[in-house]
Structure formats: structure tokens, C-alpha cells
Design a protein around this motif. Sequence first.
Motif, PDB file in Angstrom:
ATOM      1  N   UNK A   1       0.837  -1.195   0.000  1.00  0.00           N
ATOM      2  CA  UNK A   1       0.000   0.000   0.000  1.00  0.00           C
ATOM      3  C   UNK A   1       0.873   1.246   0.000  1.00  0.00           C
ATOM      4  N   UNK A   2       0.269   2.345  -0.453  1.00  0.00           N
ATOM      5  CA  UNK A   2       0.915   3.650  -0.327  1.00  0.00           C
ATOM      6  C   UNK A   2       0.333   4.311   0.906  1.00  0.00           C
ATOM      7  N   UNK A   3       1.182   4.583   1.867  1.00  0.00           N
ATOM      8  CA  UNK A   3       0.740   5.027   3.184  1.00  0.00           C
ATOM      9  C   UNK A   3       1.287   6.416   3.486  1.00  0.00           C
ATOM     10  N   UNK A   4       0.507   7.190   4.234  1.00  0.00           N
ATOM     11  CA  UNK A   4       1.015   8.459   4.746  1.00  0.00           C
ATOM     12  C   UNK A   4       0.209   9.651   4.297  1.00  0.00           C
ATOM     13  N   UNK A   5       0.622  10.794   4.802  1.00  0.00           N
ATOM     14  CA  UNK A   5      -0.014  12.038   4.426  1.00  0.00           C
ATOM     15  C   UNK A   5       0.469  12.467   3.044  1.00  0.00           C
ATOM     16  N   UNK A   6      -0.229  13.402   2.455  1.00  0.00           N
ATOM     17  CA  UNK A   6       0.038  13.771   1.069  1.00  0.00           C
ATOM     18  C   UNK A   6       1.482  14.213   0.853  1.00  0.00           C
ATOM     19  N   UNK A   7       2.051  14.886   1.830  1.00  0.00           N
ATOM     20  CA  UNK A   7       3.401  15.420   1.654  1.00  0.00           C
ATOM     21  C   UNK A   7       4.479  14.397   1.994  1.00  0.00           C
ATOM     22  N   UNK A   8       4.106  13.265   2.559  1.00  0.00           N
ATOM     23  CA  UNK A   8       5.097  12.274   2.967  1.00  0.00           C
ATOM     24  C   UNK A   8       4.551  10.861   2.798  1.00  0.00           C
ATOM     25  N   UNK A   9       4.372  10.472   1.541  1.00  0.00           N
ATOM     26  CA  UNK A   9       3.862   9.145   1.227  1.00  0.00           C
ATOM     27  C   UNK A   9       4.999   8.118   1.235  1.00  0.00           C
ATOM     28  N   UNK A  10       4.665   6.888   1.649  1.00  0.00           N
ATOM     29  CA  UNK A  10       5.613   5.790   1.634  1.00  0.00           C
ATOM     30  C   UNK A  10       4.955   4.572   0.997  1.00  0.00           C
ATOM     31  N   UNK A  11       5.752   3.785   0.276  1.00  0.00           N
ATOM     32  CA  UNK A  11       5.310   2.465  -0.154  1.00  0.00           C
ATOM     33  C   UNK A  11       5.672   1.455   0.924  1.00  0.00           C
ATOM     34  N   UNK A  12       4.689   0.700   1.374  1.00  0.00           N
ATOM     35  CA  UNK A  12       4.884  -0.295   2.422  1.00  0.00           C
ATOM     36  C   UNK A  12       4.462  -1.660   1.873  1.00  0.00           C
ATOM     37  N   UNK A  13       5.338  -2.647   2.024  1.00  0.00           N
ATOM     38  CA  UNK A  13       5.041  -3.995   1.548  1.00  0.00           C
ATOM     39  C   UNK A  13       5.295  -5.003   2.666  1.00  0.00           C
ATOM     40  N   UNK A  14       4.360  -5.938   2.821  1.00  0.00           N
ATOM     41  CA  UNK A  14       4.509  -7.037   3.778  1.00  0.00           C
ATOM     42  C   UNK A  14       4.481  -8.344   2.995  1.00  0.00           C
ATOM     43  N   UNK A  15       5.484  -9.187   3.218  1.00  0.00           N
ATOM     44  CA  UNK A  15       5.527 -10.535   2.645  1.00  0.00           C
ATOM     45  C   UNK A  15       5.248 -11.534   3.755  1.00  0.00           C
ATOM     46  N   UNK A  16       4.429 -12.546   3.452  1.00  0.00           N
ATOM     47  CA  UNK A  16       3.954 -13.470   4.483  1.00  0.00           C
ATOM     48  C   UNK A  16       4.053 -14.906   3.977  1.00  0.00           C
ATOM     49  N   UNK A  17       4.559 -15.789   4.836  1.00  0.00           N
ATOM     50  CA  UNK A  17       4.632 -17.217   4.517  1.00  0.00           C
ATOM     51  C   UNK A  17       4.016 -18.012   5.656  1.00  0.00           C
ATOM     52  N   UNK A  18       3.089 -18.876   5.323  1.00  0.00           N
ATOM     53  CA  UNK A  18       2.423 -19.703   6.328  1.00  0.00           C
ATOM     54  C   UNK A  18       3.393 -20.698   6.934  1.00  0.00           C
TER      55      UNK A  18
END
Length: 216
Positions: A141-158
Motif C-alpha cells: 500500500x501507499x501510506x502516509x499524508x500527502x506530503x510524505x507518502x511511503x510504499x509499504x510492503x509485507x511478505x507473508x509465509x504460512x
Amino acid sequence: MILSIEWHGEVAPRNWTLRYGGQGKLTVCGPIAGLDLSVSHTDSVIAVAVSDAYDIGVNLEPAARDDAAVLPWAALSASEHARLAGSDDQGEQLLRLWTLKEAFARCAGEVSFEQLDARLDPLQVIGGGAPGRQRFWFHQEQWGEEVEQHWVTVAVRRRPASRRGRRSTGRQSRPAVSKSVGRPARPADRSHAVHMQILANGRVTARDVTAPDTRG
């Protein structure tokens, strides 16, 4: 402190033992086994993910960074280079691919980035000796306020059942964490979720990230 507040309030934050492993991944060594923890940060934002049912990896990058050219393009696969060459927004696509590969590496352990082929639609990582399509799932997801957006990724393995952590039961107040932070711990009952917290500007955003087959 997230381990005490969100999972095991009977353990004071100072009593957890952590160490760094491969790909800069934090490992929870005790006093309670079976928890997986991953941390990523920039100059102004920290992302933390924790689970007792999954192996996890998290990565974030500033969406507006102007130094994408210094990212290790050589670590991309030939097919990734080809897809980027045809993209109208190479900078954004590169950052999304990079956070996806970083998160995957932190989840899977020691891998060769050049052997991984990350794809954005749908999110998946192929290669590196890991059957990503079957065993892994991803959240980005792209997270954060308009002036400071970050791309955040979570990888998950069962994980297999034998490697899953022990959950606390009941809703009783837990003295260890209550004494440390001044409030009772939340009960941990997240059999299909990864808990993620993002800290920025002194504020914490918390959410559970659930597997695709448990949504909706």
C-alpha cells in the motif's frame, strides 16, 4: 513494546530478547518462542510487523524519493528490466518492485535478488528456490499524508503448525505490560492475521493485515 502490548502482556517489554539475522531481520529469541517480527524504517517513519502464525518481512521506502537512480538496478532480473523499460512511471514501479523484493527476502531468509522476479499485478515473487505463488502472499500500500507518502510492503509465509507461537487466552489484565505502559494489553487472537504498526510524527497507525482468502 509491541510484543507485550499486542501479544503477550504477561512479559514486560524489557524482558524480550531479540537478535539480527539474515537480510537485517530481527528474530525473537525469548522468553516466548514462535513469534516472528520484522522492522523497516526511513529517516522519519518506522514500520513493524509481527505474527505468531506466519514468517513475515516488511519494507518501506519514501514514495517521493528523488534518488531512485541510486537503487541497485543491477539486482533486478532481466524480465523486471524489460517491464520497467516499457513503464510510464519507472521511478514508482521500481520502488514498488524493490519494497516487494526486500520484504520477500526478509521473510524467506537468504536469497539472491538477481534470481527473484517480482511482479506487481498480481503481487508475487518467483524464483530463488521458493514456490512463491503457493506459500507466500503479499500486502502493498501507499501510506502516509500527502506530503510524505511511503510504499509499504509485507511478505507473508504460512508456517507449519509445529512452528506457530502460543497465544495468550482470555481478557484478563496483564500486570507486566500494565505496569510498563499504564494500560492493559489487548488480547491476541489473530490466527489469520499479521499485525502491523507504523510510527510517524509521534503517532502510531495500527492494523491487522489478513491473508487474501480470509478477507471480506
